[in-house]
Design a protein around this motif. Structure first.
Motif, PDB file in Angstrom:
ATOM      1  N   ARG A 166       7.345 -35.872  14.152  1.00  0.00           N
ATOM      2  CA  ARG A 166       6.380 -36.916  14.800  1.00  0.00           C
ATOM      3  C   ARG A 166       5.453 -37.540  13.669  1.00  0.00           C
ATOM      4  O   ARG A 166       4.999 -36.840  12.750  1.00  0.00           O
ATOM      5  N   GLN A 167       5.252 -38.894  13.963  1.00  0.00           N
ATOM      6  CA  GLN A 167       4.242 -39.433  13.004  1.00  0.00           C
ATOM      7  C   GLN A 167       2.976 -38.841  12.992  1.00  0.00           C
ATOM      8  O   GLN A 167       2.387 -38.536  14.062  1.00  0.00           O
ATOM      9  N   GLY A 168       2.452 -38.324  11.696  1.00  0.00           N
ATOM     10  CA  GLY A 168       1.213 -37.825  11.595  1.00  0.00           C
ATOM     11  C   GLY A 168       1.653 -36.253  11.142  1.00  0.00           C
ATOM     12  O   GLY A 168       0.366 -35.751  10.731  1.00  0.00           O
ATOM     13  N   GLU A 169       2.535 -35.768  11.650  1.00  0.00           N
ATOM     14  CA  GLU A 169       2.719 -34.359  11.442  1.00  0.00           C
ATOM     15  C   GLU A 169       2.823 -34.168   9.787  1.00  0.00           C
ATOM     16  O   GLU A 169       3.131 -35.215   9.222  1.00  0.00           O
ATOM     17  N   GLU A 170       2.460 -32.913   9.371  1.00  0.00           N
ATOM     18  CA  GLU A 170       2.770 -32.580   7.986  1.00  0.00           C
ATOM     19  C   GLU A 170       4.276 -32.485   7.630  1.00  0.00           C
ATOM     20  O   GLU A 170       4.927 -32.149   8.282  1.00  0.00           O
ATOM     21  N   MET A 171       4.459 -32.886   6.485  1.00  0.00           N
ATOM     22  CA  MET A 171       5.752 -33.056   6.129  1.00  0.00           C
ATOM     23  C   MET A 171       6.138 -32.008   5.218  1.00  0.00           C
ATOM     24  O   MET A 171       5.626 -31.752   4.032  1.00  0.00           O
ATOM     25  N   HIS A 172       7.149 -31.131   5.596  1.00  0.00           N
ATOM     26  CA  HIS A 172       7.423 -29.947   4.707  1.00  0.00           C
ATOM     27  C   HIS A 172       9.011 -30.013   4.273  1.00  0.00           C
ATOM     28  O   HIS A 172       9.479 -29.291   3.452  1.00  0.00           O
ATOM     29  N   ALA A 173       9.766 -31.120   4.571  1.00  0.00           N
ATOM     30  CA  ALA A 173      11.236 -31.110   4.271  1.00  0.00           C
ATOM     31  C   ALA A 173      11.688 -32.381   4.498  1.00  0.00           C
ATOM     32  O   ALA A 173      11.116 -33.315   5.374  1.00  0.00           O
ATOM     33  N   LEU A 174      12.785 -32.853   3.910  1.00  0.00           N
ATOM     34  CA  LEU A 174      13.459 -33.940   4.300  1.00  0.00           C
ATOM     35  C   LEU A 174      14.520 -33.569   5.216  1.00  0.00           C
ATOM     36  O   LEU A 174      14.907 -32.555   5.373  1.00  0.00           O
ATOM     37  N   TYR A 175      15.307 -34.556   5.872  1.00  0.00           N
ATOM     38  CA  TYR A 175      16.308 -33.951   6.712  1.00  0.00           C
ATOM     39  C   TYR A 175      17.561 -35.057   6.274  1.00  0.00           C
ATOM     40  O   TYR A 175      17.347 -36.334   5.989  1.00  0.00           O
ATOM     41  N   GLU A 188       5.977 -37.075  -1.102  1.00  0.00           N
ATOM     42  CA  GLU A 188       6.031 -35.824  -0.896  1.00  0.00           C
ATOM     43  C   GLU A 188       4.699 -35.174  -0.419  1.00  0.00           C
ATOM     44  O   GLU A 188       3.546 -35.597  -1.087  1.00  0.00           O
ATOM     45  N   GLN A 189       4.727 -34.251   0.000  1.00  0.00           N
ATOM     46  CA  GLN A 189       3.541 -33.179   0.531  1.00  0.00           C
ATOM     47  C   GLN A 189       2.393 -33.882   1.490  1.00  0.00           C
ATOM     48  O   GLN A 189       1.483 -33.277   1.567  1.00  0.00           O
ATOM     49  N   THR A 190       2.755 -34.846   2.093  1.00  0.00           N
ATOM     50  CA  THR A 190       1.790 -35.614   3.070  1.00  0.00           C
ATOM     51  C   THR A 190       2.435 -35.681   4.409  1.00  0.00           C
ATOM     52  O   THR A 190       3.255 -34.815   4.731  1.00  0.00           O
ATOM     53  N   GLN A 191       1.890 -36.549   5.150  1.00  0.00           N
ATOM     54  CA  GLN A 191       2.361 -36.592   6.527  1.00  0.00           C
ATOM     55  C   GLN A 191       3.547 -37.788   6.665  1.00  0.00           C
ATOM     56  O   GLN A 191       3.762 -38.540   6.008  1.00  0.00           O
ATOM     57  N   TRP A 192       4.127 -37.591   7.961  1.00  0.00           N
ATOM     58  CA  TRP A 192       5.330 -38.350   8.145  1.00  0.00           C
ATOM     59  C   TRP A 192       4.451 -39.696   8.671  1.00  0.00           C
ATOM     60  O   TRP A 192       3.835 -39.718   9.418  1.00  0.00           O
TER      61      TRP A 192
END
Lengths: 246, 246
Positions: free
Chosen positions: B67-76, B112-116
């Motif tokens: 979801r937009q705004g969520e923290e980003m920990h991975a690519l898919y 990297e390291q930020t939000q979606w």
DNA sequence: CGCTCCCTTGACGACTTTCAATGATCGTGG
DNA sequence: CCACGATCATTGAAAGTCGTCAAGGGAGCG
């Protein structure tokens, strides 16, 4: 941070003396890392910077920096001036798909070792640093990834603008975009000169130049902007933002 | 090269039995590198692949991947199914700004390291491989640069489509775009099922769903496409390309 | 069986483009 | 320094396109 005077550099196009190359080259700036994108700024790139700075190159207004289809041997960092990115379609017509201002890296969309996907034309006298592919070190590559992801998000924003905004909102958003660009360069965000013609602007926004003109007139009537020729004044940024939001 | 049957995988959405997760997961494919983008294919990534394949994960139609705004920990990496990328604007409305099909990497636009920056929603039952940030090795990063530059050029193309084409040409170009995507996946390029609703398609193209419907009807009348519900047939790709060129 | 969601079609109105003509500005050359 | 030509900006009127609103039809799901 910037050693430039805090006046609108773009207005150098107003006298449009086109002056000597000396004038446009802005020698004083050539060795100031502030002209490079923030991401490329700082110590880690000092070795690289030397390489870059050694090969800066002037391009006069109207001249082509690189042409669509040409083989690609280098990236370019735009120091002074403005560029437009145009795509020549199958039927020969030219379409403006972007503008670039100081701090931009030219060539991010092009995969290494192949051809230029677009033509870049100087809108005003410009000064660029050539970054040969050999100079694209591993560290720099990592910075480029950030720049590219930034540009991708920007393109998504353009997509939003083009798909979901009325013409008035598109034009307004375009002005705000320029304003932001100027602001990032520590220049006046509310008063600047359009570096491109209405035709280019219209092409970029998917409109006709007549509509751009009428729309700007309408924005002016609403008190959201003021014009003196190509010179734009935005008295209230918040008001314009509110207008463009919906 | 592909071990899949050469039938339209997307049609699995037609019975829309939504089946058991087993059905959509396509276990047989889970360990086939063909599901990854060509650039990520091949030997050099074997170590990485193991990491990826271990963490594949199903997403059912309509579900939100990130979801937009969520923290980003991975690519898919998208293996099976289709996604839409939506941006939620300030006023809460959702705008579709892209679609993703098997082989795509989700998250290239996000630094990297930020939000979606966007929300990704499954259009049909999908199967994705999670690529934790730690797994993004130097070598992979280099591949991602290629993918990103490709995607940037694609976005410029979208820009062209949105800015310079009539609605009919936009819709036609959209179909051709899907056709190409299917073709790259070694599936039928002239006969496929639209994985998205007209509303999503319209949002993406900056139109209304009524206009999409009417335009498709018009294209059908001109003999450029045939429809059976959401199922599209393009009898003559060249003809449609000519039409969309201008 | 009925509900919901999506597709379809029609009529109307607003908006943008198109076409055309005039005015302004800039660069060039006399 | 001025005159000319070219390019760009501006404005008007007419025409076409697309969005809006409204209503009906069909497929899937509970």
């Amino acid at each position: 941070m910037l050693h430039w005077d805090n006046h609108d550099v773009a207005t150098s196009s107003e006298p449009r003396a086109a002056g000597t190359p000396e004038k446009a080259s802005c020698h004083a700036c050539r060795f100031k890392p502030e002209c490079l994108p923030a991401e490329l700024d700082g110590e880690p790139l000092n070795a690289f910077e030397r390489n870059v700075l050694r090969q800066s190159r002037p391009v006069k207004a109207g001249q082509v920096l690189v042409r669509q289809g040409e083989e690609m041997h280098a990236l370019y960092a735009l120091r002074v001036g403005a560029l437009k990115a145009v795509i020549t379609t199958a039927d020969g017509t030219e379409r403006v798909i972007g503008f670039r201002f100081p701090g931009a890296i030219i060539g991010l969309a092009e995969p290494e070792q192949t051809q230029w996907a677009r033509t870049f034309v100087a809108l005003e006298d410009a000064w660029l640093c050539r970054i040969p592919m050999d100079a694209v070190t591993e560290h720099l590559r990592r910075q480029l990834v950030k720049l590219m992801s930034h540009q991708l998000r920007q393109e998504y924003n353009y997509h939003l603008n083009l798909a979901f905004k009325s013409t008035a909102e598109k034009v307004g958003a375009f002005l705000l975009e320029l304003s932001d660009t100027w602001h990032r360069r520590q220049l006046a965000a509310q008063r600047f000169t359009l570096p491109m013609h209405y035709t280019d602007m219209a092409s970029y926004l998917g409109m006709r130049h007549e509509s751009v003109c009428r729309t700007l007139g309408s924005l002016e009537q609403q008190g959201l902007v003021t014009r003196e020729g190509r010179r734009i004044h935005i008295p209230d940024l918040q008001a314009l933002r509110a207008f463009c939001a919906g």
